[in-house]
Scaffold this active site. Structure first.
Site: not given
Ligand code: MG
Ligand code: ADP
Length: 398
Positions: A44, A189
């Site tokens: 992360e 993402d």
């Molecule tokens: Mg987003």
């Protein structure tokens, strides 16, 4: 008792998007493309540091019913606000344009494709989604990538047909999110939405975009991955995310390296940084990249059941050193662990959003109940739950 949020089937999602398209624009779309949200298993705040991350695509997808146009008009509508059709031209879709926020995500990829020299004309698009919105599960990449896949096909760009092209498409969606939407996110993402495969996690090296599939079959191990959307209010999210990214870039500049990925000796690097906060941020990034490598090694060795301590260490590093958790995320982790989870951690950017818990497949209901009770006890709002399996990347579905 809380229910689990189901993912739509391709047929359900395609029907909903097609119906909204027909109602809004009075015709049938040329096709429907769907692209997923994601959870990151570990790694992360490493993507914008040239590091490693390990997402899986969710079965929850955003569906884009889309048709090309012969002019430069753009019309978009979403099932979130079916009355609010936005209409403009391609020239309106650009960095600094005066667009409603959601339209920057829905139409921004058209700007990035054109800016890269590709021929894209106007389009009509209707979006329907079962990806929880603003929950750290990447509804933003899901809508960008669904739109980009549609544009790629109707304008015959040919990017979605192989992984190199998909890497390019993902990079253009990142560019759109950064410049048109103004969100300084890394590449995690969009890679998860466009470059994953069913049954596999995606080891993504953000230094060069290299990917490797990592088998991730929870059911074969008798395990489940529970996702908890804390619904914690996001205060100051944008500024905080940008501040984390800026402090990493400042630390890399002080150390004379392009990104924190280049650190080979953590102690030596920390010794060169005067600012205690910078040291914390760097320590998180460097140790988190190492945890991704350890996690992948365990999974590849058939030891998925042993990754729990790495998930906990990741969460602790994000809580203490990176300071991006909130009490709701910490509560998911402590309640899930007390209920017998193998591991748990926040996932996504933090400051609210979602957490994941790796649990016995038989313990889904009990863990949901434990988290529900812990939230009620602390006076937090009701969270939402879903079960994640490693699903497929975005593609045409109708
Ligand atoms: Mg987003
Ligand atoms: P996340 O990606 O974690 O869901 P973000 O804040 O990055 O959260 O992105 C959420 C934003 O993306 C929403 O506020 C909205 O502007 C846009 N968005 C995502 N999905 C949709 C959708 N189906 N319809 C309209 N807008 C959407």
């Amino acid at each position: 008792m809380s229910t689990l949020q189901p993912a739509w089937t391709n047929a359900e999602g395609a029907d909903l998007a097609t119906a909204l398209f027909a109602e809004t624009f009075g015709s049938a779309p040329a096709g429907v493309w769907a692209s997923p949200g994601r959870v990151n298993l570990i790694g992360e705040h490493t993507d914008y540091n040239g590091g490693l991350c390990l997402p899986i695509a969710l079965p929850h997808r955003t569906f884009a019913a889309l048709s090309p146009r012969s002019d430069d008009v753009v019309r978009v509508v979403s099932d979130l606000a079916p009355q609010a059709v936005w209409a403009g031209t391609l020239d309106d879709v650009r960095p600094g344009g005066d667009l409603p926020g959601w339209v920057t995500y829905a139409a921004g990829p058209a700007w990035a494709l054109r800016d890269a020299g590709m021929t894209v004309h106007g389009f009509d698009a209707a979006f329907a989604s079962c990806v929880p919105l603003g929950s750290g599960l990447s509804s933003s990449a899901a809508i960008e990538c669904a739109a980009a896949l549609g544009l790629d096909e109707v304008y015959d760009l040919g990017l979605a047909t192989d992984d190199d092209g998909r890497a390019r498409l993902a990079a253009l969606c990142v560019r759109s999110e950064n410049l048109v939407s103004g969100a300084p996110t890394g590449g995690l993402d969009q890679a998860a939405s466009l470059r994953t495969s069913a049954g596999q996690a995606l080891l993504l090296d953000c230094r060069d975009g290299h990917t490797e599939p990592v088998p991730f079959d929870l059911a074969a191990e008798g395990l489940a991955l529970l996702v908890v959307d804390t619904k914690a209010p996001h205060a100051l999210v944008d500024g905080q995310y940008a501040a984390r990214r800026a402090s990493c870039e400042a630390a890399a500049a002080t150390l004379g390296i392009p990104t924190l990925r280049e650190i080979t000796d953590l102690d030596a690097a920390l010794a060169q940084l005067d600012d205690p906060v910078a040291r914390q941020r760097v320590r998180h990034v460097v140790t988190e990249i190492a945890r991704v490598e350890e996690f992948v090694a365990l999974v590849r060795a058939g030891r998925l059941r042993d990754v729990g301590p790495l998930m906990i260490a990741s969460h602790e590093s994000l809580r203490v050193d990176y300071e991006v958790t909130v009490p709701e995320l910490d509560t998911v982790v402590s309640a899930a662990m007390a209920a017998g989870a193998l591991g748990a951690r926040m996932t996504g950017g933090g400051f609210g959003g979602s957490a994941i818990a790796l649990i016995e497949a038989s313990q889904v209901e009990a863990t949901v109940q434990a988290v529900h009770d812990a939230f009620a006890e602390r006076g937090f709002g009701e969270p939402a739950f879903l079960v994640a399996v490693a699903a497929d990347a975005g593609r045409r579905v109708a």
